[in-house]
Design an enzyme around this catalytic site. Structure first.
Site, PDB file in Angstrom:
ATOM      1  N   GLU B  60      19.733 -93.927 -11.319  1.00  0.00           N
ATOM      2  CA  GLU B  60      18.277 -93.788 -11.352  1.00  0.00           C
ATOM      3  C   GLU B  60      17.845 -92.733 -12.366  1.00  0.00           C
ATOM      4  O   GLU B  60      16.822 -92.891 -13.037  1.00  0.00           O
ATOM      5  CB  GLU B  60      17.751 -93.461  -9.950  1.00  0.00           C
ATOM      6  CG  GLU B  60      17.943 -94.593  -8.935  1.00  0.00           C
ATOM      7  CD  GLU B  60      19.385 -94.792  -8.474  1.00  0.00           C
ATOM      8  OE1 GLU B  60      20.220 -93.890  -8.697  1.00  0.00           O
ATOM      9  OE2 GLU B  60      19.683 -95.858  -7.896  1.00  0.00           O
ATOM     10  N   HIS B 129      16.252 -96.689   3.759  1.00  0.00           N
ATOM     11  CA  HIS B 129      15.493 -97.818   3.200  1.00  0.00           C
ATOM     12  C   HIS B 129      14.073 -97.823   3.750  1.00  0.00           C
ATOM     13  O   HIS B 129      13.465 -98.876   3.895  1.00  0.00           O
ATOM     14  CB  HIS B 129      16.156 -99.154   3.536  1.00  0.00           C
ATOM     15  CG  HIS B 129      17.546 -99.308   3.000  1.00  0.00           C
ATOM     16  ND1 HIS B 129      18.653 -98.871   3.677  1.00  0.00           N
ATOM     17  CD2 HIS B 129      18.004 -99.839   1.850  1.00  0.00           C
ATOM     18  CE1 HIS B 129      19.743 -99.141   2.964  1.00  0.00           C
ATOM     19  NE2 HIS B 129      19.379 -99.724   1.861  1.00  0.00           N
TER      20      HIS B 129
HETATM   21  C1  TPP Z   1      21.354 -94.042  -5.255  1.00  0.00           C
HETATM   22  C2  TPP Z   1      21.353 -95.480  -4.866  1.00  0.00           C
HETATM   23  N1  TPP Z   1      20.893 -96.407  -5.730  1.00  0.00           N
HETATM   24  C3  TPP Z   1      20.858 -97.707  -5.401  1.00  0.00           C
HETATM   25  C4  TPP Z   1      21.303 -98.132  -4.178  1.00  0.00           C
HETATM   26  C5  TPP Z   1      21.240 -99.603  -3.785  1.00  0.00           C
HETATM   27  N2  TPP Z   1      22.590-100.187  -3.792  1.00  0.00           N
HETATM   28  C6  TPP Z   1      23.330-100.228  -2.658  1.00  0.00           C
HETATM   29  S1  TPP Z   1      24.856-100.822  -2.920  1.00  0.00           S
HETATM   30  C7  TPP Z   1      24.566-101.073  -4.560  1.00  0.00           C
HETATM   31  C8  TPP Z   1      25.652-101.622  -5.440  1.00  0.00           C
HETATM   32  C9  TPP Z   1      26.862-100.756  -5.480  1.00  0.00           C
HETATM   33  O1  TPP Z   1      27.897-101.386  -6.173  1.00  0.00           O
HETATM   34  P1  TPP Z   1      29.342-100.724  -6.289  1.00  0.00           P
HETATM   35  O2  TPP Z   1      29.219 -99.269  -6.532  1.00  0.00           O
HETATM   36  O3  TPP Z   1      30.111-101.493  -7.287  1.00  0.00           O
HETATM   37  O4  TPP Z   1      29.966-100.863  -4.834  1.00  0.00           O
HETATM   38  P2  TPP Z   1      30.336-102.198  -4.047  1.00  0.00           P
HETATM   39  O5  TPP Z   1      29.103-102.630  -3.349  1.00  0.00           O
HETATM   40  O6  TPP Z   1      30.828-103.188  -5.030  1.00  0.00           O
HETATM   41  O7  TPP Z   1      31.383-101.794  -3.069  1.00  0.00           O
HETATM   42  C10 TPP Z   1      23.259-100.686  -4.883  1.00  0.00           C
HETATM   43  C11 TPP Z   1      22.660-100.788  -6.225  1.00  0.00           C
HETATM   44  C12 TPP Z   1      21.770 -97.127  -3.291  1.00  0.00           C
HETATM   45  N3  TPP Z   1      22.239 -97.435  -2.075  1.00  0.00           N
HETATM   46  N4  TPP Z   1      21.801 -95.833  -3.657  1.00  0.00           N
END
Ligand code: TPP
Ligand code: MG
Lengths: 429, 338
Positions: B60, B129
């Protein structure tokens, strides 16, 4: 034509309707990657960031210098934990689909990244997982009922109804509280490890982060502090190829491996076949030994695949080929360990089916018990007035006042229990 | 006129602006190919191309910082932060950079960045959320802060935000994405298609920033609210039968003091409602403003109805949410005061 700059926008190899294509995943043959001494310099270890540590070969035999030579009994325990994690995930997903919990996240296909790594550590080592390493809870012997009660926000919920499902914590099991905010745990693990070193303890820390989340600044904080202070920490980057709808290219994976970031900070970076139980175990054991001997941190990139949807709010058919997981070249961690044990003569399809049945029954029994402590719609319920506790250690005057106000309001309404309609919106992280 | 829910209205605003102004770019996590986790950017990349609608790395701080850089270099970035709860890694870029760039360079540099982000609870999202962090942005000088309460305003306000030359943090109450939620989770959901403000022109129009709107005229008490709480207040007013005037603040900064205080001076009573926590919440600003401008007209102490001063608890969403009963109680209380 005069040269001009042009924006590069990463594109995954395949979108819905196209043939899956994993040719971009560089894979080394099992046994081919050398195993340096744990006292080797970061520079000597550099090649490991490009290769891929693999132990199980195509016939699922253990080969090469990284073979951790585990006893069959230990392998069976590992298989059991991975299978239990998978069955637990499957059940919780089904339960969410029935509207009995609000949300769930599976770890299907990535069980080894948690279970094998966790097994190679001491129970006293401190773990800082993301939301996709429930295998750590399983292998450390957490009662599944506890996890289910958290997902149910019921009277036995460890989070007292304050957190969405899967945001577990387990102080006495040395597993940190899972955050909904990505990446925050990574530098915190480094701080925990620094404290262990300051206090002169033998304990180390391990953390897990998704490849997508490694774009957050917290990743950089973790790497820099770990390198500067040579903190006794294992930094696991789980490259499961996807971060919700964006593929690993959006986290910078097109140009270098994630493990290669390690050497950039002066930290050993090891790229490992994340679906190879033995390889994950071996590199973790190596990094743990190094950390305990004041050798400092290690970054481990686990190459794996998110076989499930991101979460129950997600529909991956919108952004990747439906059957992509079938084409994943590193197979499935549960199947591979099972085949390995069978190849050793220490397991059979019958025993596997038997175990699966036993664990299924265990999950069913646990769910039954968990439900008896309350569900979203019935049974005993947590007292909403507890929501004012734990904001601070001692409740401040404004919260005491608000607690009184809510109590009066509930009494006036004659509210017996909080009824809790289920959610309407999609998109929860 | 088309019927749109709030997500479609926001999508339409970006679509219109991408088509009208080549400087407009949209960026954020999952906003491109996928169209956003709430579908707000659905179809925009296909229509306007990969260089206008960008998926970003998950960072972000990076999203907001690069949006500032793009803005400085002549673009008009519309950045999505997937949830307001995840805006904090970008907070320094907003507070120290985006908000002060014009001031610190005496007008030499500025960045017309619009940051869209879903806020508010009611979707069983728990503490990560559900947050409504508007007050930590209204406290920062140099940005505008907006929160619409219906599809028509959402589109018009978003277009104004994008067209303006100042940075805007644009909060979208996600519980209103699909319908005008009145605070009662037990009732079947009402769609926007049944609401007058679900009628949205397909093309370009604006709703000006810095203007509140009287959404229900009345003479007994003024209710100052925004976002989801406008609809909850309407329901509470109906339930009590009190002839309340409801003012939808719409833009929290800069604040339309005139509209708000004209109403309160007329009715002589005031209830301030927001979903965010109470202590140092935006309601405190509203109450102070009312006190400064309407003191001699007030017949009763101004009341605040807000979320409790705790994180948003998953299981107790509806005990936390400042619903109709609490608003009705406050209305009765200000009416009873001599
Ligand atoms: C600071 C923040 N930004 C955005 C999100 C929303 N979000 C939750 S999981 C995710 C994807 C994460 O992907 P990755 O790090 O590859 O982990 P995976 O889900 O593949 O285990 C996002 C964008 C969040 N939870 N926290
Ligand atoms: Mg990932």
């Amino acid at each position: 034509m005069t040269p001009r700059s042009r924006l590069h926008v990463p594109e995954p190899p395949a979108r819905p309707g196209q043939e899956p294509d994993f040719s971009y995943v560089q894979i080394s043959p099992a046994g081919a990657t050398p195993r340096p001494d744990v006292t080797a310099t970061a520079r000597e270890i550099e090649p490991l960031a490009l290769g891929m540590v693999r132990v199980l070969d195509e016939e699922q035999r253990a080969v090469g210098p990284w073979n951790p030579h585990l006893e069959p009994g230990e392998l069976q325990v590992g298989l059991r934990h991975m299978l239990l994690t998978r069955l637990f995930d499957d059940r919780m997903q089904k339960i969410q689909r029935q509207g009995r919990i609000s949300f769930y996240i599976k770890s299907t296909g990535e069980e080894a990244v948690a279970v094998a790594a966790g097994m190679a550590l001491q129970p006293t080592d401190m773990l800082f997982p993301s939301y996709r390493q429930q295998g750590l809870q399983v292998l450390r012997g957490r009662n599944l009922v506890d996890l289910m009660c958290q997902c149910l926000s019921n009277t036995h919920d460890m989070c007292k109804g304050r957190q969405m499902p899967i945001m577990y914590h387990w102080g006495s099991g040395n597993i940190f509280s899972i955050s909904g905010n990505l990446a925050t745990q990574f530098p915190q693990a480094v701080g925990w490890a620094m404290a262990a070193a300051i206090k002169g303890e033998d304990r180390i820390a391990a953390s897990w982060i998704g490849e997508g989340s490694s774009a957050e600044a917290d990743f950089h904080y973790a790497m820099t502090f770990a390198a500067v202070y040579q903190a006794p920490v294992i930094l696991n980057l789980v490259n499961n190829q996807w971060a919700i709808s964006t593929f690993q290219g959006f986290a910078g994976g097109e140009h270098k491996t994630f493990a290669q970031r390690g050497p950039g900070y002066g930290i050993p970076g090891i790229r490992v076949d994340g679906n190879d139980f033995l390889a994950v175990y071996a590199v973790t054991q190596w990094a743990a030994q190094r950390a305990r001997q004041s050798g400092g941190p290690t970054l481990i990139e686990h190459v794996t695949y998110r076989a499930a949807a991101h979460s129950t709010s997600d529909d991956p058919a919108r952004y990747r080929p439906k059957e992509e997981w079938r084409a994943w070249p590193l197979g499935d961690p549960v199947t591979r360990l099972k085949q390995h044990l069978i190849a050793l003569g220490e397991w059979s399809e019958e025993r596997h089916a038997q175990l699966e049945k036993e664990l299924e029954a265990h999950v069913t029994a646990c769910w039954k018990e968990a439900e008896s402590y309350g569900t979203l719609t019935g049974g005993p319920a947590l007292d909403p007035l507890t929501m004012f506790e734990d904001v601070l250690k001692e409740m401040p005057p404004n919260l005491k006042e608000q607690q009184r106000e809510l109590r009066a309001l509930r009494e006036a309404e004659g509210t017996g229990r909080a009824t809790t309609p289920s959610s309407s919106a999609a998109g929860k992280g | 006129m088309a019927r749109m829910n709030m997500v479609q209205a926001l999508n339409s605003a970006m679509d219109v602006m991408l088509a009208r102004d080549p400087r407009v770019v949209v960026l954020g996590e999952d906003v491109g190919y996928f169209g956003g986790v709430f579908r707000a950017t659905d179809g925009l990349q296909r229509k306007h191309g990969q260089h206008r609608v960008l998926d970003t790395p998950i960072a972000e701080g990076g999203i907001i910082a690069t949006a500032i850089g793009m803005g400085v270099n002549g673009l008009k970035p519309v950045a999505e932060i997937q949830f307001a709860d995840y805006i904090y890694p970008g907070y320094d870029q907003v507070v120290s950079e985006l908000a002060r760039l014009r001031y610190r360079s005496a007008g030499d540099f500025s960045a017309p960045v619009t940051i869209r982000t879903p806020c508010g609870g009611g979707i069983r999202g728990g503490q990560t959320h559900s947050q409504s962090p508007e007050a930590i942005f209204t406290h920062v000088c140099g940005i505008k802060v907006v929160m619409p309460s219906n599809p028509y305003d959402a589109k018009g306000l978003l277009i104004s935000s994008i067209e303006g030359d100042d940075p805007v943090v644009f909060f979208e109450p996600k519980r209103l994405y699909n319908g005008p939620f009145d605070g009662d989770p037990h009732k079947p959901a009402v769609p926007w298609s049944a609401h007058v403000r679900g009628e949205v022109p397909e093309g370009h129009y604006t709703v000006p920033l810095g203007r509140a709107e009287v959404v229900r005229p009345g003479k007994d008490v003024s209710v100052l609210a925004y976002g989801t709480m406008v609809h909850v207040a309407e329901a509470a007013v109906r339930a009590t039968g009190i002839d309340a005037e409801i003012v939808d603040v719409r833009t929290m900064a800069p604040l339309d003091v005139d509209t708000l205080c004209t109403s309160v001076c007329k009715t002589g009573r005031c209830v301030v409602v927001h979903e965010a926590t109470r202590f140092s919440g935006y309601g405190a600003e509203l109450v102070a403003t009312v006190q400064e401008h309407c003191f001699w007209n007030l017949e009763a102490p101004v009341q605040r109805v807000t979320g409790w001063d705790t994180p948003y608890p998953h299981a107790f969403e509806w005990d936390y949410f400042p619903g109709q009963a609490r608003i009705a109680a406050a209305l009765r209380q200000v009416m009873e005061a001599a």
